[in-house]
Design a protein around this motif. Structure first.
Motif, PDB file in Angstrom:
ATOM      1  N   ALA A  43       0.690  -1.218   0.029  1.00  0.00           N
ATOM      2  CA  ALA A  43       0.178  -0.081  -0.137  1.00  0.00           C
ATOM      3  C   ALA A  43       0.827   1.175   0.079  1.00  0.00           C
ATOM      4  CB  ALA A  43      -1.004   0.153   1.368  1.00  0.00           C
ATOM      5  N   ALA A  44       1.815   1.292   0.612  1.00  0.00           N
ATOM      6  CA  ALA A  44       2.934   2.303   0.930  1.00  0.00           C
ATOM      7  C   ALA A  44       3.555   2.725  -0.349  1.00  0.00           C
ATOM      8  CB  ALA A  44       3.790   2.251   1.842  1.00  0.00           C
ATOM      9  N   ARG A  45       4.013   1.532  -1.022  1.00  0.00           N
ATOM     10  CA  ARG A  45       4.571   1.803  -2.487  1.00  0.00           C
ATOM     11  C   ARG A  45       3.581   2.304  -3.578  1.00  0.00           C
ATOM     12  NH1 ARG A  45       6.057  -2.949  -3.034  1.00  0.00           N
ATOM     13  NH2 ARG A  45       8.293  -2.809  -2.538  1.00  0.00           N
ATOM     14  N   ALA A  46       2.417   1.713  -3.344  1.00  0.00           N
ATOM     15  CA  ALA A  46       1.419   2.221  -4.310  1.00  0.00           C
ATOM     16  C   ALA A  46       0.991   3.639  -4.040  1.00  0.00           C
ATOM     17  CB  ALA A  46       0.030   1.216  -4.271  1.00  0.00           C
ATOM     18  N   ALA A  47       0.789   4.235  -2.947  1.00  0.00           N
ATOM     19  CA  ALA A  47       0.755   5.730  -2.609  1.00  0.00           C
ATOM     20  C   ALA A  47       1.741   6.562  -3.197  1.00  0.00           C
ATOM     21  CB  ALA A  47       0.437   5.658  -1.158  1.00  0.00           C
ATOM     22  N   GLN A  48       3.078   6.001  -2.816  1.00  0.00           N
ATOM     23  CA  GLN A  48       4.086   6.783  -3.377  1.00  0.00           C
ATOM     24  C   GLN A  48       4.220   6.885  -5.058  1.00  0.00           C
ATOM     25  OE1 GLN A  48       6.480   8.360  -1.444  1.00  0.00           O
ATOM     26  NE2 GLN A  48       6.144   7.506   0.351  1.00  0.00           N
ATOM     27  N   LEU A  49       3.982   5.790  -5.587  1.00  0.00           N
ATOM     28  CA  LEU A  49       3.966   6.069  -7.118  1.00  0.00           C
ATOM     29  C   LEU A  49       2.941   6.705  -7.614  1.00  0.00           C
ATOM     30  CD1 LEU A  49       4.816   2.117  -7.593  1.00  0.00           C
ATOM     31  CD2 LEU A  49       6.046   4.076  -8.842  1.00  0.00           C
ATOM     32  N   LEU A  50       1.442   6.640  -7.050  1.00  0.00           N
ATOM     33  CA  LEU A  50       0.537   7.466  -7.627  1.00  0.00           C
ATOM     34  C   LEU A  50       0.588   8.820  -7.355  1.00  0.00           C
ATOM     35  CD1 LEU A  50      -2.333   5.077  -6.529  1.00  0.00           C
ATOM     36  CD2 LEU A  50      -1.532   5.352  -8.997  1.00  0.00           C
ATOM     37  N   ALA A  51       1.355   9.282  -6.257  1.00  0.00           N
ATOM     38  CA  ALA A  51       1.534  10.469  -6.147  1.00  0.00           C
ATOM     39  C   ALA A  51       2.667  11.003  -6.661  1.00  0.00           C
ATOM     40  CB  ALA A  51       1.853  10.747  -4.363  1.00  0.00           C
ATOM     41  N   HIS A  52       3.679  10.230  -7.543  1.00  0.00           N
ATOM     42  CA  HIS A  52       4.641  10.907  -8.248  1.00  0.00           C
ATOM     43  C   HIS A  52       4.249  11.542  -9.570  1.00  0.00           C
ATOM     44  CE1 HIS A  52       8.795  10.889 -10.460  1.00  0.00           C
ATOM     45  NE2 HIS A  52       9.194  10.691  -9.120  1.00  0.00           N
ATOM     46  N   PRO A  53       4.992  12.559  -9.903  1.00  0.00           N
ATOM     47  CA  PRO A  53       4.775  13.378 -11.051  1.00  0.00           C
ATOM     48  C   PRO A  53       4.836  12.413 -12.434  1.00  0.00           C
ATOM     49  CG  PRO A  53       6.121  14.647  -9.817  1.00  0.00           C
ATOM     50  CD  PRO A  53       6.198  13.206  -9.145  1.00  0.00           C
ATOM     51  N   TRP A  54       5.640  11.524 -12.649  1.00  0.00           N
ATOM     52  CA  TRP A  54       5.548  10.779 -13.663  1.00  0.00           C
ATOM     53  C   TRP A  54       4.293   9.879 -13.907  1.00  0.00           C
ATOM     54  CZ3 TRP A  54      11.153   8.457 -13.265  1.00  0.00           C
ATOM     55  CH2 TRP A  54      12.095   9.412 -13.446  1.00  0.00           C
ATOM     56  N   LEU A  55       3.566   9.534 -12.784  1.00  0.00           N
ATOM     57  CA  LEU A  55       2.151   8.792 -12.815  1.00  0.00           C
ATOM     58  C   LEU A  55       1.044   9.740 -12.764  1.00  0.00           C
ATOM     59  CD1 LEU A  55       4.349   6.485 -11.770  1.00  0.00           C
ATOM     60  CD2 LEU A  55       2.201   5.232 -11.480  1.00  0.00           C
ATOM     61  N   ARG A  56       1.220  10.927 -11.974  1.00  0.00           N
ATOM     62  CA  ARG A  56      -0.209  11.723 -11.696  1.00  0.00           C
ATOM     63  C   ARG A  56      -0.617  12.242 -13.300  1.00  0.00           C
ATOM     64  NH1 ARG A  56       2.527  14.916  -7.592  1.00  0.00           N
ATOM     65  NH2 ARG A  56       2.868  16.478  -8.976  1.00  0.00           N
ATOM     66  N   GLY A  57       0.502  12.422 -14.233  1.00  0.00           N
ATOM     67  CA  GLY A  57      -0.366  12.903 -15.425  1.00  0.00           C
ATOM     68  C   GLY A  57      -0.512  11.832 -16.368  1.00  0.00           C
ATOM     69  N   ALA A  58      -0.222  10.495 -16.034  1.00  0.00           N
ATOM     70  CA  ALA A  58      -0.302   9.332 -16.980  1.00  0.00           C
ATOM     71  C   ALA A  58      -1.827   9.199 -17.017  1.00  0.00           C
ATOM     72  CB  ALA A  58       0.737   8.379 -16.762  1.00  0.00           C
ATOM     73  N   ARG A  59      -2.108   8.387 -18.451  1.00  0.00           N
ATOM     74  CA  ARG A  59      -3.263   7.801 -18.490  1.00  0.00           C
ATOM     75  C   ARG A  59      -3.201   6.208 -18.910  1.00  0.00           C
ATOM     76  NH1 ARG A  59      -6.855   9.925 -16.213  1.00  0.00           N
ATOM     77  NH2 ARG A  59      -8.300   8.648 -17.463  1.00  0.00           N
ATOM     78  N   ILE A  60      -2.123   5.879 -19.255  1.00  0.00           N
ATOM     79  CA  ILE A  60      -1.773   4.386 -19.728  1.00  0.00           C
ATOM     80  C   ILE A  60      -0.479   4.049 -18.906  1.00  0.00           C
ATOM     81  CG2 ILE A  60      -1.234   2.832 -21.654  1.00  0.00           C
ATOM     82  CD1 ILE A  60      -2.683   4.793 -23.603  1.00  0.00           C
TER      83      ILE A  60
END
Length: 201
Positions: A43-60
């Protein structure tokens, strides 16, 4: 838990020497992983990734369905899909190549014990970000995989602006990992404590 030996300084080794060094390191990491709870830090890794700029603006996002010893992607996949975004998962072939398809339902049993999606095939270069499995990564971004070379071949044709992130357990970000000239480095690693950027995009 046994301590992994450090490899030689970060340079491309002759093929035979590098393969031997990789095999040794691979055995050490797999021995350590055999006693781990793969869900630790999920859960911690998922939260960190989803908050990262590389993923925040991604759709795929291309990622993988984790197996027993790999850092779990269960929470990440669920939260990514819940946001209405598209997940691509790999389909391994007998020749060690990888195709990617949309994760749009229950996975089917696939080669090497990997669950594979039933959705439409999509070229990897359509992904905005790529999350890959790894046994270890060094500070130069060089990744130790399972030895088949599938991801190195897939990543070699990826556009240079697409970030590649390897998911690791604690202790698997090393100073040096043996590598060969065809090995493709990743841009960052994701640990339960956060995303560590190793190279820019």
């Amino acid at each position: 838990m046994p301590r992994m030996a450090q490899s030689e300084p970060c340079r491309a080794l002759p093929d035979r020497e590098s393969r031997q060094a990789k095999t040794t390191l691979r055995r050490q990491v797999l021995a350590m992983r055999a006693s781990r709870d793969r869900g630790t830090g999920d859960a911690a890794r998922a939260a960190q990734l989803l908050a990262h700029p590389w993923l925040r603006g991604a759709r795929i996002a291309a990622m993988y369905a984790s197996t027993r010893t790999e850092p779990s992607t269960t929470t990440l996949r669920a939260r990514w899909s819940a946001g209405g975004r598209t997940t691509l998962l790999p389909i391994p072939a007998a020749d060690h190549s990888l195709a990617f398809a949309v994760d749009d339902g229950p996975l089917r049993p696939g080669p090497y014990g990997v669950g594979i999606p039933a959705g439409a095939t999509v070229p990897l270069h359509h992904a905005d970000v790529v999350l890959v499995p790894a046994l270890a990564v060094d500070r130069g971004g060089y990744r130790l995989g399972r030895g088949g070379g599938s991801y190195d071949r897939a990543l070699a044709d990826l556009p240079t602006h697409v970030p590649v992130i390897a998911l690791l357990h604690p202790g698997e970000l090393l100073e040096h990992v043996p590598h060969e000239v065809h090995d493709v480095p990743v841009h960052a690693v994701a640990l339960p404590g956060g995303v560590v950027v190793l190279r820019g995009v």
